[in-house]
Design an enzyme around this catalytic site. Structure first.
Site, PDB file in Angstrom:
ATOM      1  CB  CYS A 175       0.325   4.817   7.128  1.00 35.75           C
ATOM      2  SG  CYS A 175      -0.396   6.425   7.513  1.00 35.75           S
TER       3      CYS A 175
ATOM      4  NE  ARG B 100      -5.368   7.362   9.323  1.00 33.43           N
ATOM      5  CZ  ARG B 100      -4.133   6.883   9.187  1.00 33.43           C
ATOM      6  NH1 ARG B 100      -3.877   6.027   8.210  1.00 33.43           N
ATOM      7  NH2 ARG B 100      -3.169   7.243   9.994  1.00 33.43           N
TER       8      ARG B 100
END
Length: 212
Positions: free
Chosen positions: A53, A130
């Protein structure tokens, strides 16, 4: 406090109206509907202070001027609290010299994630989140891309996708594989097995590049 105007659904599909929401972010309170009139890239990530991330946010922040040229707003989202968001982007700025200026939205109750079908409505974990949604100026979902936890998304592909969607809509055409701005567009496929127009030498009735 997060508010959504749509009930949680199992799975959003292309051309659905993007569920509106009101939530806190690192740029203050926001609503999705306030971005009407602009393209939006809404992207969720599993958790702050994680390697994949962090790599994504550094790359997206660096590419933010390119998204701005496309009049495409960036909206990040995770289940982490606003205070965790602030601490994370501050650490990214201090460690990597990257300023994350776009809003990062908190979703601790997972209401937004559930409304968008990113996770099962009964899930108590954000581990599978995601996801990327490209939303057009009318609030319609035009593209959905999902990635697993251990594979980061391609920011170059996100830019290409937004540009391709905009060009295809503006020119009333299609984009071929790997299309990039400046490359030829494709005419829409005919609705029958015959094409009555004039074809260039060697041109196929079902595969025709847009003539300039």
């Amino acid at each position: 406090m997060i508010e959504t105007t749509c009930q949680p659904i199992a799975q959003l599909r292309l051309n659905d109206l993007a569920p509106d929401f009101a939530a806190r972010s690192t740029c203050g309170p926001i609503t999705l509907s306030s971005y009407r009139g602009r393209w939006v890239l809404l992207f969720a990530h599993p958790a702050n202070f994680t390697p994949v991330c962090t790599s994504e946010f550094i790359a997206i922040a660096r590419a933010s001027p390119d998204f701005e040229k496309l009049d495409c707003a960036l909206l990040g989202l995770s289940v982490d609290s606003l205070y965790s968001h602030i601490a994370w982007i501050r650490d990214i700025r201090e460690r990597f010299g990257i300023n994350v200026a776009f809003p990062l939205i908190e979703d601790p109750s997972m209401e937004i994630a559930k409304a968008y079908g990113m996770i099962d409505g009964t899930s108590d974990s954000s581990a599978t989140v995601r996801a990327t949604y490209v939303i057009d100026p009318e609030g319609i979902i035009r593209a959905i891309v999902w990635y697993p936890m251990n594979v980061g998304r391609s920011v170059h592909e996100s830019l290409r996708l937004v540009s391709a969607l905009q060009s295809a809509q503006r020119e009333n055409a299609s984009t071929p594989e790997g299309w990039l701005p400046g490359n030829p567009l494709l005419e829409h496929a005919p609705t029958s097995d015959r094409y009555e127009g004039e074809l260039a030498p060697g041109e196929s009735w079902y595969y025709r590049e847009r003539r300039t």
